[in-house]
Design a protein around this motif. Sequence first.
Motif, PDB file in Angstrom:
ATOM      1  N   VAL A 115     -59.325  13.910 -31.367  1.00 58.89           N
ATOM      2  CA  VAL A 115     -59.356  15.337 -31.640  1.00 58.89           C
ATOM      3  C   VAL A 115     -59.292  16.087 -30.316  1.00 58.89           C
ATOM      4  O   VAL A 115     -59.818  15.616 -29.299  1.00 58.89           O
ATOM      5  CB  VAL A 115     -60.617  15.731 -32.442  1.00 58.89           C
ATOM      6  N   PHE A 116     -58.641  17.239 -30.327  1.00 65.22           N
ATOM      7  CA  PHE A 116     -58.552  18.069 -29.133  1.00 65.22           C
ATOM      8  C   PHE A 116     -59.720  19.050 -29.140  1.00 65.22           C
ATOM      9  O   PHE A 116     -59.981  19.713 -30.137  1.00 65.22           O
ATOM     10  CB  PHE A 116     -57.233  18.836 -29.107  1.00 65.22           C
ATOM     11  N   THR A 117     -60.440  19.135 -28.041  1.00 62.12           N
ATOM     12  CA  THR A 117     -61.555  20.078 -27.925  1.00 62.12           C
ATOM     13  C   THR A 117     -61.438  20.820 -26.609  1.00 62.12           C
ATOM     14  O   THR A 117     -60.826  20.323 -25.656  1.00 62.12           O
ATOM     15  CB  THR A 117     -62.913  19.351 -27.980  1.00 62.12           C
ATOM     16  N   PRO A 118     -62.024  22.007 -26.496  1.00 63.88           N
ATOM     17  CA  PRO A 118     -61.905  22.793 -25.266  1.00 63.88           C
ATOM     18  C   PRO A 118     -62.425  22.075 -24.027  1.00 63.88           C
ATOM     19  O   PRO A 118     -61.799  22.123 -22.972  1.00 63.88           O
ATOM     20  CB  PRO A 118     -62.736  24.042 -25.561  1.00 63.88           C
ATOM     21  N   ALA A 119     -63.571  21.389 -24.165  1.00 61.56           N
ATOM     22  CA  ALA A 119     -64.204  20.798 -22.988  1.00 61.56           C
ATOM     23  C   ALA A 119     -63.549  19.482 -22.579  1.00 61.56           C
ATOM     24  O   ALA A 119     -63.112  19.308 -21.448  1.00 61.56           O
ATOM     25  CB  ALA A 119     -65.692  20.587 -23.255  1.00 61.56           C
TER      26      ALA A 119
END
Length: 812
Positions: free
Chosen positions: A464-468
């Motif tokens: 999954v792509f996450t900001p951090a």
Amino acid sequence: MNECSFNICGGKLMRHIRQAAVLGSGVMGAAIAGHLANVGIHCTLLDMVPPALTDEEEKRGKTLQDRDVRNRLARLGVERLLRETPSPLYVKRAVDRITVGNLEDDLERLSEVDWIVEAVVEKLSVKQQLLEKVEAVWRPGTIVSSNTSGLSVHEMTAERSPEFRRHFMGTHFFNPPRYMKLLEVIPTEDTDPELVRKMRAFAERVLGKGVVIAKDTPNFIANRIGVYGLLVSFREMVRQEMFPDAVDDITGPAMGRPKSATFRTLDLVGLDTFVHVADNVRDRVSDPWEKDAFTVPPVLRRMVDRGWLGEKSGQGFYRKVKNKSGSTILRLNLDTMDYEPRKKVKAASLEAAKRAKTLPDQLKTLLFAEDAAGRFAWNVTKKVLLYSAAKIPEIADRVPDIDRAMKWGFNWKLGPFEMWDAMGVARTVQRMKDEGETVPKWVEEMLDSGRDTFYSRVEEGPTVFTPAAKVEKVEEDPRSISLERLKEEGKFMKGNRGASLIDLGDDVVCLEFHSPKNAIATDIISMMHTAVKEVTDHYRGLVVGNQGRDFCVGANLMMILMEAQDDNWAEIEWMIRQFQDATMALKRCPRPVVAAPFGFTLGGGAEVCFPADRVQAAAETYMGLVETGVGLIPGGGGTKEMLVRLTDGLDLKNAIALQGAAGQAFERIAMARVSTSAEDARELGYLRPQDRITMNRDHVLYDAKRVVLELDEAGYRPPPPQKIPVTGETGYNVLKFGAYDRLKSGQISEHDFKIADKLAYVLAGGAVSEGTLVTEQYLLDLEREAFLSLCGEPKSQARMQHMLTKNKPLRN
């Protein structure tokens, strides 16, 4: 249910959560205590000492010093558990695990428990004062949590000792606690991380919850986004001059949401509760835009002031009125504040969405449409998606936590980011920007990196792509087996339109039903036979399970009715014989067979479970033989199996005991008794003592597979053929006369009596002597004959037709 014990670490001490205390016996507090009792945890329920006597207490000469008066509030909370529908309890006797008391006389009891749940009124000062008293009697190592829907968790214990704060967290149960899956766990900066991890595991495995770790922000995750979405929907309704029922037609199943959609959900929640939650966010956020977004429209406050709170007050956005034909539900006209007849939305996009085969196709069809329904759905959805993205990392660090919170807390089929993926991130982001919306920078960074979905599956597993972290692995529960994922990984073995065989690993096979509503027809029956042969030749055992909405609603009634109306009795007889042979094949399979039911497990669904060596049922399993409701009796072995399990172990010479067992089977089947839980199914005899219950539905297949392996490792041998004692003509007359009395008293109809007569004949073993031992095949033949006979009855066919068209039984 067996007593519950779960090993959980609090600091250096090890605790077993066997005893808990709930402080506050209101709607949530009592229901939390009830659910703890459901899973076998003994619970002390405490509330305030009442400030005054009731009229009834005064008449009885009571004083404020009497113990039953001082415990009144907690006692009333328990009594409410026994009255509520749907019941907060798996079985009524679960309340025996709840001990009532009060917060003045019984506070010392808190030193004896392993977990303290504070659930008093949603006022920070009240919670702070109570927690001060709790710490005075608190035993070091005991977990303490607050069931708050949005107050600051760290402020509650700001004045408490460091050790107390280390063992404190928020545990936000969603209402009703028994049925709602979501539990938001909210640690503070002081909470022991290991304790949070252990508490999460406990909640998932023992309480059956889906846990998300939320940050200590106003209203946490699900209510923060859910309330925002409801307010957006309200404002868009006003802007487009629509009505509540029209909005609900658009924002329900067509968008992958529950039938309650938007305004029916508000009525169920209660408008006063909704306003309180919205106000809490508005008062605690600093951004002027967000304060404005959570400002409740004046008309909603007027509704609350009028007492139009929704279902609990009898009217809200909808009101039910009685008339000659029954009752009618009216909608609220917000311009006139009058109630008027509902009108069904007619929109091409909605009709097209209904025809879509998958939810992603359904969403694209609706949200990209140019008609009024499409524009409404798009305008609301884009706001919710953008808000969800903007709240990372403020309310949660990870995309999956937000998606899971909305699926488990609001019963969405897809979370916001899963929905975004389904619609197409690049396409929707471009449209949002074209419409002047601000897209969070991290979402654009994802697209710029060449990745066009938040979720992706690679060989190493899902990411999954996450900001951090940008790209990280999705945390997966090894107990949550996904049949869909196994198919994607090449574990599909063989199948047809109704069922498939899937390799679960460790030489265990799953027989999955996937017909409409998992109704049993010839394709599933064929695959049952194939499953037994495949497992016998090559595998260690079989799990019968699936991941549909319900395990199985029974036989394909439409097919049976059509064949009966065409007088095709040979076809019906063949199908029933095949189904009987298939259930007996499961029973005689030389490898262990474990059924894994959940949800509605009715008629033929129950008949598939009965011959299994073991049943591993989800706690929320509603099992029963319901064929009499459509004018039939169980024909796939259910009648025989009920008699087998109720006569098992009885003294063959004890005619009274045998007649009692036949009477119990007769009552269960004739009355179409459906269990209210798996534990209730055990009490009704649908589950046996050796059958097991899994609290978390996501873990049912995993647990069933483990049972298969346990049986195999123990040197499994199939049960030998058995003979069943029957009561014969004497028992038949007893059952028949009992039904005749009910006919004469007006409790049943003539056709009910005819069905009861057929059922009594089968359970009694036909025209034989009392105490005769008969084979299972003999009883199956009687079952099949009775089933065929009733299929030919015009009134039975009318019942089948009514069930298919009205989805409710016909009394004729």
